[in-house]
Design a protein around this motif. Structure first.
Motif, mmCIF file in Angstrom:
data_model
loop_
_atom_site.group_PDB
_atom_site.id
_atom_site.type_symbol
_atom_site.label_atom_id
_atom_site.label_comp_id
_atom_site.label_asym_id
_atom_site.label_seq_id
_atom_site.Cartn_x
_atom_site.Cartn_y
_atom_site.Cartn_z
ATOM 1 N N GLU A 1 -5.254 16.511 21.757
ATOM 2 C CA GLU A 1 -6.150 15.812 20.843
ATOM 3 C C GLU A 1 -7.511 15.610 21.478
ATOM 4 N N VAL A 2 -8.570 15.880 20.743
ATOM 5 C CA VAL A 2 -9.918 15.614 21.197
ATOM 6 C C VAL A 2 -10.607 14.753 20.157
ATOM 7 N N ILE A 3 -11.576 13.993 20.612
ATOM 8 C CA ILE A 3 -12.313 13.114 19.720
ATOM 9 C C ILE A 3 -13.780 13.434 19.811
ATOM 10 N N ASN A 4 -14.366 13.769 18.704
ATOM 11 C CA ASN A 4 -15.798 13.986 18.625
ATOM 12 C C ASN A 4 -16.447 12.655 18.278
ATOM 13 N N ALA B 1 -16.962 3.036 15.649
ATOM 14 C CA ALA B 1 -17.516 2.333 16.807
ATOM 15 C C ALA B 1 -16.400 1.850 17.733
ATOM 16 N N ALA B 2 -15.299 1.365 17.129
ATOM 17 C CA ALA B 2 -14.172 0.877 17.935
ATOM 18 C C ALA B 2 -13.534 2.004 18.726
ATOM 19 N N ASP B 3 -13.459 3.173 18.125
ATOM 20 C CA ASP B 3 -12.847 4.313 18.802
ATOM 21 C C ASP B 3 -13.658 4.738 20.026
ATOM 22 N N GLN B 4 -14.961 4.446 20.023
ATOM 23 C CA GLN B 4 -15.834 4.926 21.082
ATOM 24 C C GLN B 4 -15.859 4.012 22.296
ATOM 25 N N SER C 1 -12.266 11.170 29.089
ATOM 26 C CA SER C 1 -11.896 10.810 27.725
ATOM 27 C C SER C 1 -11.512 12.068 26.954
ATOM 28 N N PRO C 2 -10.723 11.924 25.872
ATOM 29 C CA PRO C 2 -10.298 13.100 25.097
ATOM 30 C C PRO C 2 -11.401 13.613 24.179
ATOM 31 N N LEU C 3 -12.520 14.030 24.781
ATOM 32 C CA LEU C 3 -13.630 14.589 24.025
ATOM 33 C C LEU C 3 -13.458 16.097 23.903
ATOM 34 N N ASP C 4 -14.059 16.679 22.868
ATOM 35 C CA ASP C 4 -14.052 18.133 22.812
ATOM 36 C C ASP C 4 -14.979 18.674 23.893
#
Length: 210
Positions: free
Chosen positions: A3-6, A12-15, A43-46
């Protein structure tokens, strides 16, 4: 794909997440805690976001390289030699994450395959061959031409033809991504993979003749 998060798609909470060291709030994209300056886990970033780029096929390779080396200098494990074992391990994990992102994005085929995953249209599992009859026929002819090539002139002609096909396919793939035509992009990336392999084999064959 994990899983990645863009950040552009996150709330805002997710960041924001708590620092492992002081429990203070840390932006998901931050490498260090804003409060205690402790290095943070990746962090699970793309891959694009991790390297400060917009997720797209047409990447500025010079910018990609600059960003990669800039981030690697910041998190290089040598800079954490006097830190705790936890921070040493986290700096190594950050360095690995940046390296994985760079290796994936610097190559057009792996970049296209990864971008398809980010866009929610990954290549179907097990689909690694081109099913276009016209392309398959052209591939057979190119293989025969490579096998029959005996002189540098023959090889150079095949390399020039393959390079032209590679450039054309790159442009086609770029257009499909720009138009969000992901099914067509899936087919184009398979063509690109084939043409690239042929080009590489032709260059190896040429090197043996020199």
């Amino acid at each position: 794909m994990s899983e990645v998060i863009n950040p552009a798609d996150a709330t805002a909470a997710d960041q924001v997440h708590p620092c492992w060291s002081c429990k203070g709030p840390v932006d998901r994209r931050a490498l260090f805690c804003h409060t205690c300056s402790a290095v943070q886990p990746p962090s699970p970033l793309d891959h694009f976001t991790r390297l400060g780029l917009t997720p797209r096929f047409d990447v500025d390779l010079a910018e990609l390289e600059r960003n990669y080396f800039r981030f690697q200098r910041i998190v290089h494990p040598d800079r954490f030699a006097a830190k705790s074992a936890r921070e040493k391990a986290l700096s190594q994990a950050q360095a690995v994450a940046f390296n994985d992102a760079y290796e994936s994005l610097k190559h057009p085929v792996t970049r296209a395959l990864y971008l398809l995953e980010v866009m929610g249209a990954p290549l179907p599992r097990g689909e690694h061959t081109v099913k276009d009859p016209a392309l398959l026929m052209a591939a057979l002819q190119d293989r025969e031409a490579l096998d029959d090539a005996k002189t540098l002139a023959d090889i150079d002609a095949l390399i020039a033809k393959s390079q032209q096909a590679f450039d054309k396919t790159m442009a086609t793939l770029s257009g499909h991504f720009a138009a969000q035509e992901f099914k067509s992009a899936q087919l184009a990336v398979l063509r690109l993979r084939y043409v690239e392999k042929l080009l590489e084999e032709a260059r190896i064959r040429r090197a043996k003749l020199v």
